[in-house]
Scaffold this motif. Structure first.
Motif, PDB file in Angstrom:
ATOM      1  N   MET A   1       0.974  -1.135  -0.146  1.00 25.42           N
ATOM      2  CA  MET A   1      -0.238   0.011   0.032  1.00 25.42           C
ATOM      3  C   MET A   1       0.868   1.145   0.005  1.00 25.42           C
ATOM      4  SD  MET A   1      -3.240   0.902   2.600  1.00 25.42           S
ATOM      5  CE  MET A   1      -4.085   2.317   2.253  1.00 25.42           C
ATOM      6  N   ARG A   2       0.525   2.275  -0.675  1.00 26.92           N
ATOM      7  CA  ARG A   2       1.227   3.506  -0.902  1.00 26.92           C
ATOM      8  C   ARG A   2       1.057   4.146   0.621  1.00 26.92           C
ATOM      9  NH1 ARG A   2      -1.520   8.081  -2.016  1.00 26.92           N
ATOM     10  NH2 ARG A   2      -3.639   8.243  -2.842  1.00 26.92           N
ATOM     11  N   THR A   3       2.121   5.056   1.007  1.00 25.36           N
ATOM     12  CA  THR A   3       1.820   5.996   2.111  1.00 25.36           C
ATOM     13  C   THR A   3       0.752   6.926   1.977  1.00 25.36           C
ATOM     14  OG1 THR A   3       4.390   5.702   2.468  1.00 25.36           O
ATOM     15  CG2 THR A   3       3.391   7.372   3.663  1.00 25.36           C
ATOM     16  N   LEU A   4       0.071   7.342   2.990  1.00 17.90           N
ATOM     17  CA  LEU A   4      -0.929   8.203   3.005  1.00 17.90           C
ATOM     18  C   LEU A   4      -0.785   8.983   4.158  1.00 17.90           C
ATOM     19  CD1 LEU A   4      -4.087   5.679   2.869  1.00 17.90           C
ATOM     20  CD2 LEU A   4      -3.168   7.187   0.821  1.00 17.90           C
ATOM     21  N   ASN A   5      -1.382  10.353   4.002  1.00 18.23           N
ATOM     22  CA  ASN A   5      -1.223  11.506   5.219  1.00 18.23           C
ATOM     23  C   ASN A   5      -2.543  11.689   5.536  1.00 18.23           C
ATOM     24  OD1 ASN A   5      -2.691  13.325   3.521  1.00 18.23           O
ATOM     25  ND2 ASN A   5      -0.764  13.956   2.365  1.00 18.23           N
ATOM     26  N   ARG A  33       4.627   3.530   9.996  1.00 16.51           N
ATOM     27  CA  ARG A  33       4.094   2.403   9.620  1.00 16.51           C
ATOM     28  C   ARG A  33       4.727   1.510   8.547  1.00 16.51           C
ATOM     29  NH1 ARG A  33      -1.631   1.520  11.936  1.00 16.51           N
ATOM     30  NH2 ARG A  33      -1.507   3.027  13.516  1.00 16.51           N
ATOM     31  N   PRO A  34       4.700   0.279   8.673  1.00 18.86           N
ATOM     32  CA  PRO A  34       5.342  -0.323   7.678  1.00 18.86           C
ATOM     33  C   PRO A  34       4.426  -0.609   6.307  1.00 18.86           C
ATOM     34  CG  PRO A  34       4.116  -2.053   9.091  1.00 18.86           C
ATOM     35  CD  PRO A  34       3.960  -0.570   9.626  1.00 18.86           C
ATOM     36  N   TRP A  35       4.369   0.443   5.696  1.00 18.16           N
ATOM     37  CA  TRP A  35       3.503   0.702   4.264  1.00 18.16           C
ATOM     38  C   TRP A  35       3.543  -0.412   3.425  1.00 18.16           C
ATOM     39  CZ3 TRP A  35      -0.647   3.680   4.775  1.00 18.16           C
ATOM     40  CH2 TRP A  35      -0.426   4.580   5.707  1.00 18.16           C
TER      41      TRP A  35
END
Length: 164
Positions: A1-5, A33-35
């Motif tokens: 999953m891609r990193t989200l803000n 988090r381990p994205w």
């Protein structure tokens, strides 16, 4: 999953009002988090013990869902299996998570549910990065990639029901 803000997470929520999304507790440790090991981001709301959230990707875009679950009253000897990752847990390690449907159906009170790991760490259980407490995973003949595909497929089917 891609990193989200935080803002992307709030904007992704499909089954709550904008006000509810604004008030929702979002994890403060997003950067740690381990994205790369996550198929979805899941967390429990510390201010509401019966509420949790998850965000996944659907059609290349993040889709977030607020979930409710009852307080568990199961004994330690009772075991349940998560419908997403097929991990077994004792006691309250698996809960029936219900999500209000998106749109008009949700405003009318319609919802869908699925038994999930209460801590929403399915991605880590599948990959062996987190070991279930006194629970376990069955030995499978599927490859890790096939198990991940099954887990994401189960989650996609659940998310799709929110839009039916």
């Amino acid at each position: 999953m891609r990193t989200l803000n935080e803002q992307e997470i709030r904007d992704s929520l499909v089954n709550c009002s904008k006000g509810e999304a604004k008030r929702l507790a979002v994890p403060r440790d997003l950067e740690s988090r381990p994205w790369g090991d996550l198929d979805f981001l899941g967390w429990r709301d510390p201010g509401a013990p019966d509420r949790s959230c998850l965000v996944t990707e659907r059609g290349g875009r993040p889709v977030g869902v607020t979930l409710r679950f009852p307080a568990s009253r199961r004994g330690f000897l009772h075991r349940s299996m998560c419908s997403l990752c097929l991990t077994t847990h004792p006691g309250g390690g698996v809960s029936l998570m219900t999500a209000r449907k998106a749109g008009a159906a949700g405003r009318e009170g319609n919802s869908v549910g699925l038994y999930m790991c209460t801590d929403l760490a399915c991605s880590l259980y599948v990959r062996g990065k987190k070991i279930p407490e006194s629970g376990g995973r069955f030995e499978e003949s599927l490859t890790l990639e096939e198990q991940i595909a099954r887990t994401t497929g189960n989650l996609s089917a659940f998310i799709d029901k929110l839009f039916d």
